[in-house]
Design a protein around this motif. Structure first.
Motif, PDB file in Angstrom:
ATOM      1  N   VAL A  51      56.697  84.666  63.033  1.00  0.00           N
ATOM      2  CA  VAL A  51      57.130  83.343  63.457  1.00  0.00           C
ATOM      3  C   VAL A  51      58.534  83.434  64.047  1.00  0.00           C
ATOM      4  O   VAL A  51      59.432  84.025  63.439  1.00  0.00           O
ATOM      5  N   LEU A  52      58.705  82.858  65.234  1.00  0.00           N
ATOM      6  CA  LEU A  52      60.014  82.787  65.882  1.00  0.00           C
ATOM      7  C   LEU A  52      60.446  81.332  65.940  1.00  0.00           C
ATOM      8  O   LEU A  52      59.771  80.496  66.540  1.00  0.00           O
ATOM      9  N   SER A  53      61.573  81.025  65.303  1.00  0.00           N
ATOM     10  CA  SER A  53      62.086  79.661  65.258  1.00  0.00           C
ATOM     11  C   SER A  53      63.110  79.449  66.366  1.00  0.00           C
ATOM     12  O   SER A  53      64.051  80.232  66.506  1.00  0.00           O
ATOM     13  N   ALA A  54      62.890  78.379  67.147  1.00  0.00           N
ATOM     14  CA  ALA A  54      63.795  78.060  68.252  1.00  0.00           C
ATOM     15  C   ALA A  54      64.407  76.687  68.029  1.00  0.00           C
ATOM     16  O   ALA A  54      63.680  75.708  67.835  1.00  0.00           O
ATOM     17  N   PRO A  55      65.729  76.567  68.057  1.00  0.00           N
ATOM     18  CA  PRO A  55      66.362  75.254  67.904  1.00  0.00           C
ATOM     19  C   PRO A  55      66.152  74.401  69.140  1.00  0.00           C
ATOM     20  O   PRO A  55      65.659  74.882  70.179  1.00  0.00           O
ATOM     21  N   GLY A  56      66.541  73.143  69.069  1.00  0.00           N
ATOM     22  CA  GLY A  56      66.303  72.232  70.184  1.00  0.00           C
ATOM     23  C   GLY A  56      66.949  72.665  71.478  1.00  0.00           C
ATOM     24  O   GLY A  56      66.441  72.367  72.563  1.00  0.00           O
ATOM     25  N   ALA A  57      68.078  73.391  71.413  1.00  0.00           N
ATOM     26  CA  ALA A  57      68.773  73.810  72.630  1.00  0.00           C
ATOM     27  C   ALA A  57      68.034  74.921  73.376  1.00  0.00           C
ATOM     28  O   ALA A  57      68.271  75.133  74.568  1.00  0.00           O
ATOM     29  N   SER A  70      55.896  71.946  77.056  1.00  0.00           N
ATOM     30  CA  SER A  70      57.227  71.347  77.164  1.00  0.00           C
ATOM     31  C   SER A  70      57.260  70.092  76.301  1.00  0.00           C
ATOM     32  O   SER A  70      56.390  69.231  76.409  1.00  0.00           O
ATOM     33  N   PHE A  71      58.268  69.998  75.452  1.00  0.00           N
ATOM     34  CA  PHE A  71      58.407  68.851  74.567  1.00  0.00           C
ATOM     35  C   PHE A  71      59.455  67.902  75.113  1.00  0.00           C
ATOM     36  O   PHE A  71      60.489  68.312  75.628  1.00  0.00           O
ATOM     37  N   LEU A  72      59.186  66.599  74.994  1.00  0.00           N
ATOM     38  CA  LEU A  72      60.091  65.590  75.522  1.00  0.00           C
ATOM     39  C   LEU A  72      61.310  65.396  74.627  1.00  0.00           C
ATOM     40  O   LEU A  72      62.356  64.942  75.085  1.00  0.00           O
ATOM     41  N   ILE A  73      61.198  65.729  73.347  1.00  0.00           N
ATOM     42  CA  ILE A  73      62.303  65.545  72.421  1.00  0.00           C
ATOM     43  C   ILE A  73      63.254  66.732  72.528  1.00  0.00           C
ATOM     44  O   ILE A  73      62.873  67.876  72.262  1.00  0.00           O
ATOM     45  N   ASP A  74      64.506  66.455  72.905  1.00  0.00           N
ATOM     46  CA  ASP A  74      65.452  67.536  73.164  1.00  0.00           C
ATOM     47  C   ASP A  74      65.910  68.262  71.904  1.00  0.00           C
ATOM     48  O   ASP A  74      66.278  69.423  71.960  1.00  0.00           O
ATOM     49  N   ASP A  75      65.930  67.582  70.761  1.00  0.00           N
ATOM     50  CA  ASP A  75      66.426  68.211  69.537  1.00  0.00           C
ATOM     51  C   ASP A  75      65.299  68.707  68.641  1.00  0.00           C
ATOM     52  O   ASP A  75      65.488  68.914  67.445  1.00  0.00           O
ATOM     53  N   LEU A  76      64.122  68.911  69.203  1.00  0.00           N
ATOM     54  CA  LEU A  76      62.968  69.352  68.419  1.00  0.00           C
ATOM     55  C   LEU A  76      63.049  70.849  68.160  1.00  0.00           C
ATOM     56  O   LEU A  76      63.182  71.651  69.082  1.00  0.00           O
ATOM     57  N   ASN A  77      62.966  71.236  66.890  1.00  0.00           N
ATOM     58  CA  ASN A  77      62.883  72.648  66.531  1.00  0.00           C
ATOM     59  C   ASN A  77      61.420  73.084  66.629  1.00  0.00           C
ATOM     60  O   ASN A  77      60.537  72.403  66.130  1.00  0.00           O
ATOM     61  N   VAL A  78      61.185  74.225  67.261  1.00  0.00           N
ATOM     62  CA  VAL A  78      59.817  74.699  67.478  1.00  0.00           C
ATOM     63  C   VAL A  78      59.660  76.082  66.878  1.00  0.00           C
ATOM     64  O   VAL A  78      60.522  76.951  67.060  1.00  0.00           O
ATOM     65  N   GLU A  79      58.558  76.299  66.172  1.00  0.00           N
ATOM     66  CA  GLU A  79      58.229  77.608  65.625  1.00  0.00           C
ATOM     67  C   GLU A  79      57.077  78.197  66.428  1.00  0.00           C
ATOM     68  O   GLU A  79      56.017  77.578  66.548  1.00  0.00           O
ATOM     69  N   TYR A  80      57.290  79.383  66.984  1.00  0.00           N
ATOM     70  CA  TYR A  80      56.292  80.041  67.818  1.00  0.00           C
ATOM     71  C   TYR A  80      55.639  81.177  67.030  1.00  0.00           C
ATOM     72  O   TYR A  80      56.320  82.064  66.507  1.00  0.00           O
ATOM     73  N   GLU A  81      54.312  81.125  66.940  1.00  0.00           N
ATOM     74  CA  GLU A  81      53.564  82.180  66.260  1.00  0.00           C
ATOM     75  C   GLU A  81      53.370  83.350  67.223  1.00  0.00           C
ATOM     76  O   GLU A  81      52.843  83.181  68.325  1.00  0.00           O
TER      77      GLU A  81
END
Length: 224
Positions: A51-57, A70-81
């Motif tokens: 899992v790779l965690s990416a902050p909103g930036a 692409s997510f519309l929320i700029d401060d969304l943290n996303v975890e990539y499997e």
């Protein structure tokens, strides 16, 4: 008295609505992480994903050549499997700063500071957890300074750097084999002539296995 009772009821209703709105906002803030699968189809080692965690930036655009949502929320943290092994991630770093001065109608109320595309390759271990060690500038001037010579580290759960990004180039697209493509439909492979005889005999064998619908379509194609 009746009027005061109506006013009191209205006030209670207003307080109740504000409380509900507050709960909605809090629940929304508590669920600002999304999980994304980075490959298509089924993978034999999908139960061993990293899992790779990416902050909103950090805005991840591609993983192993596959476009990411692409997510519309700029401060969304996303975890990539990520599947175990080599994984190439293409991304940008984006921060947003409000304008201090008044803005005219139609003018944006914020400054957007964004890097050109960056690329980083990670050799993901099964079950490991990684994250972008992204900088956190204090103001727009500091963010602009970061863009000029930007790079970011990927660190593991222990905080050790495992990879560092660099500017993306066209040559960066040449990565290791694509991870787990969608399973292809089974196709017929003709046996060797020594095993199956002549081409005519092979066609006869296939004809005998074909359904009536398949035979009809074949004859339509053959005599068209």
């Amino acid at each position: 008295m009746k009027g005061q009772g109506i006013i009191s009821s209205f006030r209670h209703l207003r307080v109740g609505l504000l409380a509900i709105a507050g709960l909605i906002v809090l629940s929304g803030c508590s669920s600002t992480t999304s999980r994304v699968q980075t490959w298509d189809g089924n993978a034999e080692n999908a139960d061993q994903v990293a899992v790779l965690s990416a902050p909103g930036a950090i805005k991840v655009g591609e993983v192993n050549g596959k476009s990411m949502t692409s997510f519309l929320i700029d401060d969304l943290n996303v975890e990539y499997e990520l599947l175990p092994g080599k994984n190439q991630i293409v991304f940008t770093y984006k921060t947003i700063w409000s304008k201090a001065q008044n803005v005219q109608d139609g003018e944006s109320k914020v400054h957007v500071v964004e890097t050109p595309r960056q690329v980083v390759t990670i050799d993901a271990e099964p079950g490991a957890v990684y994250r972008f060690d992204a900088p956190k500038p204090e103001d727009r001037q500091e963010a602009l300074a970061l863009v000029e010579n930007f790079s970011v580290d990927l660190v593991n759960a222990s905080g050790q750097t495992v990879a560092t990004s660099s500017p993306w180039t066209a040559a960066s697209t040449q990565v290791a084999a694509t991870k787990t493509p969608v399973p292809e439909s089974p196709s017929y492979t003709a046996p060797a002539a020594s095993d199956a005889g002549t081409t005519l005999e092979q066609l006869k064998a296939l004809w005998g296995k074909a359904s009536e619908e398949e035979k009809r379509k074949f004859l339509g194609w053959a005599f068209d």
